[in-house]
Structures are given as structure tokens and as C-alpha cells.
Enzyme design. Structure first.
Site, PDB file in Angstrom:
ATOM      1  N   HIS A 108       0.846  -1.232   0.090  1.00 47.25           N
ATOM      2  CA  HIS A 108      -0.025  -0.099  -0.049  1.00 47.25           C
ATOM      3  C   HIS A 108       0.824   1.293   0.092  1.00 47.25           C
ATOM      4  O   HIS A 108       0.344   2.177  -0.277  1.00 47.25           O
ATOM      5  CB  HIS A 108      -1.031   0.120   1.155  1.00 47.25           C
ATOM      6  CG  HIS A 108      -0.414   0.139   2.553  1.00 47.25           C
ATOM      7  ND1 HIS A 108      -0.203  -0.749   3.445  1.00 47.25           N
ATOM      8  CD2 HIS A 108       0.006   1.417   3.038  1.00 47.25           C
ATOM      9  CE1 HIS A 108       0.566  -0.204   4.494  1.00 47.25           C
ATOM     10  NE2 HIS A 108       0.359   1.036   4.219  1.00 47.25           N
ATOM     11  N   ASP A 140       0.087  -7.520   1.402  1.00 49.64           N
ATOM     12  CA  ASP A 140       0.331  -6.106   1.602  1.00 49.64           C
ATOM     13  C   ASP A 140       2.032  -6.073   1.524  1.00 49.64           C
ATOM     14  O   ASP A 140       2.402  -5.304   2.313  1.00 49.64           O
ATOM     15  CB  ASP A 140      -0.339  -5.561   2.922  1.00 49.64           C
ATOM     16  CG  ASP A 140       0.087  -3.902   2.597  1.00 49.64           C
ATOM     17  OD1 ASP A 140       0.071  -3.271   1.499  1.00 49.64           O
ATOM     18  OD2 ASP A 140      -0.306  -3.263   3.572  1.00 49.64           O
ATOM     19  N   GLY A 212       3.498   6.743   8.344  1.00 55.37           N
ATOM     20  CA  GLY A 212       4.933   6.710   7.774  1.00 55.37           C
ATOM     21  C   GLY A 212       5.705   5.672   8.159  1.00 55.37           C
ATOM     22  O   GLY A 212       6.711   5.445   7.584  1.00 55.37           O
ATOM     23  N   SER A 214       4.721   2.376   7.867  1.00 55.19           N
ATOM     24  CA  SER A 214       4.383   1.369   7.153  1.00 55.19           C
ATOM     25  C   SER A 214       5.554   0.974   6.206  1.00 55.19           C
ATOM     26  O   SER A 214       6.057   1.883   5.564  1.00 55.19           O
ATOM     27  CB  SER A 214       3.242   1.765   6.169  1.00 55.19           C
ATOM     28  OG  SER A 214       1.885   1.931   6.896  1.00 55.19           O
ATOM     29  N   GLY A 267     -11.644 -24.322  -2.456  1.00 54.32           N
ATOM     30  CA  GLY A 267     -12.948 -24.501  -3.009  1.00 54.32           C
ATOM     31  C   GLY A 267     -14.165 -24.659  -2.173  1.00 54.32           C
ATOM     32  O   GLY A 267     -15.024 -25.258  -2.449  1.00 54.32           O
ATOM     33  N   ILE A 270     -16.416 -21.058   4.226  1.00 50.59           N
ATOM     34  CA  ILE A 270     -15.958 -21.296   5.522  1.00 50.59           C
ATOM     35  C   ILE A 270     -16.356 -20.254   6.442  1.00 50.59           C
ATOM     36  O   ILE A 270     -16.354 -19.292   5.987  1.00 50.59           O
ATOM     37  CB  ILE A 270     -14.690 -21.854   5.787  1.00 50.59           C
ATOM     38  CG1 ILE A 270     -13.764 -20.839   5.310  1.00 50.59           C
ATOM     39  CG2 ILE A 270     -14.437 -23.328   5.016  1.00 50.59           C
ATOM     40  CD1 ILE A 270     -12.224 -20.996   5.676  1.00 50.59           C
TER      41      ILE A 270
END
Length: 471
Positions: A108, A140, A212, A214, A267, A270
């Protein structure tokens, strides 16, 4: 005599207190060597991107929009002419993992950036141009590369699994643009699910983390990176979250080797177990992941798994929740054969599943969808397809609009709308096309100054109200 004894006792007590304090002092950690050794490998990351400029400028009055529609936009803009662009900048952190310039940060921090610049600690130049080697939106994480004439200082990944609650940790980064800030604290908790993504398993720390930070490292006392600082609690103090190194290092290694980040796929839809569900199924405890539905033709269906089965083990890993199942399956490669144990009718049933491949829930840029320009939400959207629903692990009957991208300075971003969200309704009216959403936003949204969107995010449904300018 008693007075003398009392004074002597107080003196002895005081001596013991001072002695114990003197003994305890050396037990406190010294962060100076850690800051000196780790700090040079932590970098400042600045990004630039082009965004639409507000065409109304600083001043506006009722009816101005209609005036511009009839006679042309402000400063000579014609009707239908694209809004002017302006540069938007942002700051983040990162850390170097190789002397030749590979740098880890959050996705991000660099997502959508037109230009990325990396500044080394103490560097007073304009910095180094960075290119994106690879990203993984679901965790991320992003890997950057810079070219340097000299070998760069590095940090190594440590073992986050070996960390225990109460261990000392240090965060280094650039909060609010204040370069190379060092904060210390303890590991407050492990395995936190904050609903930020499908593989939430965050480390929580009370080491001060702010905007900042991050992409910066969370470091153990050995100077190893055991987490990547990623999120904070907006309503709390001393509550920060970091991606554990046990997850990050695997993803970063794949990106560095030019490999596609691929994950196993079962697949199924849940959900977590609770005491009432366990009681209804005749089970002793509420552990495991309850299968809500099995998608036709997918690995689980081929292996004979059913709705109502409770998955309690994948390979050698015990499963105690839905998120634990998602992480366990995703940690395995597609085409892996794995034994899965479920509880069915109160008995354990074992089956072998050949996993498929999980698709990223980020929509391919080749099909960006329709831009809801008239709606003024600041998002790009497109109708949800069965393939999108599969990638998001949603049931096939979910209908709505997939958020392809979110403008960083728009109303949707401010309200907390994210890429990958599915808009189910607007003001309680179902929306399956961009025109339907835009119509509601233009009419009801503009009149009321806000629009309430029903959102499905990773299978959870809730409402977000987006505030609009109703002038």
C-alpha cells in the site's frame, strides 16, 4: 532501644531497596547498539502519483455546477473535458535486505505510484530511483530495487514464530516524515486477525507506530526483522500491527526469484465454529472451520468434502478457526496432495485433496471496469463475475460491483472502501451495474450529502457510509 532498632531496620530496608534497584538496572535492555546497527538499513520511501484536481477550486456557490455545464468549466475548461491532474505525494518506510539494493516495504506504500524514490539514512541527496520488482496485495508486501555504486547495509529476517508475548521489540521508520525514528516496546500479542486481508496473522506491539512507519521493520533484540509494520489502531494508543517474518520472508523470496506468488485453493466457503453450532453438531468443542458450501468442480468437491463438515486438520496442522484454515491451505503450493481431517456426524473422516490454485482477489488491470465519475465516489468498479466471486471465496449467488481501484484522496477512500470490496447495495437498493450505483449517488447521495453502501469484504457483510459534497 526500640527506636534504635527501628532506625536500623529502616536503614537496612532502604539499603535493600537501593541494592535491588541497582541490581535490576542492568536487566533493562540497552537499545543503543541495536539502533546504531539496524538504523542504516532502514530507508525513507516517497511516492508520487497523478490524481484529478478539484475543478471547483477554493470557492463555490449553489448553482455553479449548472453554470459550468452550460457555459464551460472554470478557467476555460469545456464540458466533457477531463479534469486537470495534480501530483499527490506520500511517505513510507522500508528496509534493505541485500547489499545490491533489494528493499522490502508494504504494497500500500507504493501501489499506484508513478514515481518511487528511496532515501538512505543520512543521505542529503535527492535519493535513489526505485523500481517495483513485485508485489503481493493479499499480504500487503512489495519488493523494490535500487541501484547503488556502493554496497548497502542490510537487515536479515528472523523467526517470528520463536517470539513470545512480552519479548522486547524495536520499530524503526519514518513516522510523519521524521526519518529514522526508533521506538521500543514489547510484543503484545500474536496471531491477531484485524480483517485487513485473508491471511491476517499479525504481531501486535506497543512500540509506537504511526503513519509513515508502514513498511518499516519490527526488530528483535538480536537485530533481526521479525515483522513488517503495517497497520495501527485508529482508536487506540500503543496498538500497532506487523506482518510476521514467517509469512513475509516466503513471499519476498518468491518475488525476488521472479516467481509468481501462488497459493493452494480448496474451493469451499467457510466460517468459524461457535458453542451453539458445536452443540447442534454434537461436538465437544467449537474448534475447527465449518464448511458452508462446496464449490462445484473444485478440489474439495472432487475429494468428497461436504457442507456441514468441520475441518480440524490439514496435513500436520491443527485447525481451530476459519482464518487458520485459509492460512494453512494458502501456505501450500497448487497441485499439492494433502490429507484433510473433518468431523462428520461426530466422527473423524480423513480424505486426500489435490489443491488447486488460489487466484488473487485483485482484479486484473486488463479489465478495469466502468469508472463511476458521475457518482463522485472516487472508485473504479465493474460487475462481479463468477471468476471474481471464486477468487474472493464468495458464494456464486453474490451479486454486486467489484471495487477495482480507490482514489487516495476521494470520499470512498476516506470512508474506508478498499480495492477488492464488493458493493452489494446503495441506500438499501441492490446494485449490479455502474449505472445503478451512479444514479443513486447522483440523486439521493447529492440530496442527502451521504450514501450508505453495503459491502462484502472477505465474506463479511457490513455497511459503510460515504460522505459526499451535496452543494
Amino acid at each position: 532501644m526500640n527506636g534504635i532498632l527501628k532506625k536500623t531496620a529502616l536503614a537496612v530496608t532502604g539499603f535493600m531497596f537501593l541494592a535491588s534497584s541497582a541490581t535490576a538496572a542492568p536487566m533493562l535492555p540497552n537499545f543503543v547498539p541495536l539502533a546504531k546497527n539496524a538504523g542504516p538499513a532502514v530507508v525513507n520511501i516517497s511516492t508520487e502519483r497523478e490524481v484529478e484536481s478539484p475543478v471547483m477550486g477554493m470557492f463555490s456557490f449553489p448553482g455553479m455546477e449548472q453554470f459550468f455545464e452550460q457555459f464551460g468549466g472554470p478557467f476555460g475548461m469545456r464540458p466533457g473535458q477531463p479534469a486537470p491532474k495534480q501530483k499527490s505525494s506520500a511517505l513510507g518506510s522500508g528496509f534493505i535486505i541485500s547489499a545490491d539494493g533489494y528493499i522490502v516495504t508494504n504494497n500500500h506504500v507504493v501501489e499506484g505510484a508513478d514515481k518511487i524514490t528511496v532515501k538512505l539514512n543520512g543521505d542529503k541527496s535527492d535519493g535513489l530511483a526505485a523500481k517495483v520488482v513485485g508485489t503481493d496485495a493479499e499480504t500487503d508486501l512489495a519488493l523494490l530495487k535500487v541501484e547503488s555504486k556502493t554496497a548497502l547495509p542490510v537487515l536479515k529476517f528472523g523467526d517470528s514464530d520463536a517470539m513470545e508475548v512480552g519479548d522486547w521489540v524495536v520499530a524503526i521508520g519514518n513516522p510523519f516524515g521524521l526519518s529514522n525514528t526508533v521506538t521500543a516496546g514489547i510484543l503484545s500479542a500474536k496471531g491477531r486477525d484485524i480483517h485487513a486481508g485473508p491471511f491476517d496473522n499479525f504481531l501486535q506491539t506497543d512500540a509506537s507506530i504511526n503513519p509513515g512507519n508502514s513498511g518499516g521493520p519490527l526488530i528483535n533484540m538480536a537485530g533481526e526483522v521479525i515483522g513488517i509494520n503495517t497497520a495501527i489502531s485508529a482508536n487506540g494508543q500503543g496498538i500497532g500491527f506487523a506482518i510476521p517474518s514467517s509469512l513475509a520472508s516466503k513471499v519476498i523470496n518468491d518475488l525476488r526469484e521472479g516467481k509468481k506468488v501462488s497459493r493452494g485453493w480448496l474451493g469451499v466457503t467457510i466460517q468459524d465454529m461457535d458453542d451453539n453450532t458445536a452443540r447442534a453438531l454434537g461436538l465437544k468443542n467449537a474448534k475447527g472451520a465449518l464448511i458452508g458450501s462446496v464449490l462445484d468442480g473444485e478440489p474439495a468437491a472432487k475429494a468428497g468434502l461436504r457442507a456441514g463438515d468441520v475441518i480440524v486438520r490439514v496435513g500436520d496442522t491443527d485447525i481451530d478457526s476459519a482464518s487458520a484454515l485459509t492460512r494453512s491451505v494458502a501456505s501450500l503450493k497448487p497441485d499439492t496432495k494433502v490429507d484433510i481431517v473433518v468431523l462428520r456426524d461426530g466422527k473423524e473422516v480423513k480424505t486426500t485433496v489435490t489443491l488447486g490454485e488460489r487466484s488473487s482477489h485483485n482484479t486484473n488491470a486488463q479489465n478495469p471496469g466502468q469508472q463511476s465519475e458521475g457518482g463522485d465516489l472516487g472508485v473504479s468498479i465493474k460487475p462481479l463475475t463468477p471468476e471474481d466471486a471464486r477468487a474472493l471465496q464468495l458464494s456464486a449467488d453474490v451479486k454486486g460491483l467489484l471495487v477495482v481501484s480507490v482514489k487516495g484522496n476521494g470520499p470512498a477512500a476516506e470512508a474506508g472502501i478498499r480495492t477488492g470490496d464488493v458493493i452489494l447495495s446503495a441506500n438499501l437498493k441492490p446494485v449490479t451495474s455502474a449505472d445503478e450505483l451512479v444514479s443513486i449517488v447522483r440523486k439521493e447521495g447529492k440530496e442527502r450529502g451521504a450514501v450508505m453502501l453495503q459491502i462484502n469484504r472477505h465474506g463479511e457483510t457490513f455497511f459503510i457510509t460515504v460522505t459526499l459534497d451535496n452543494k
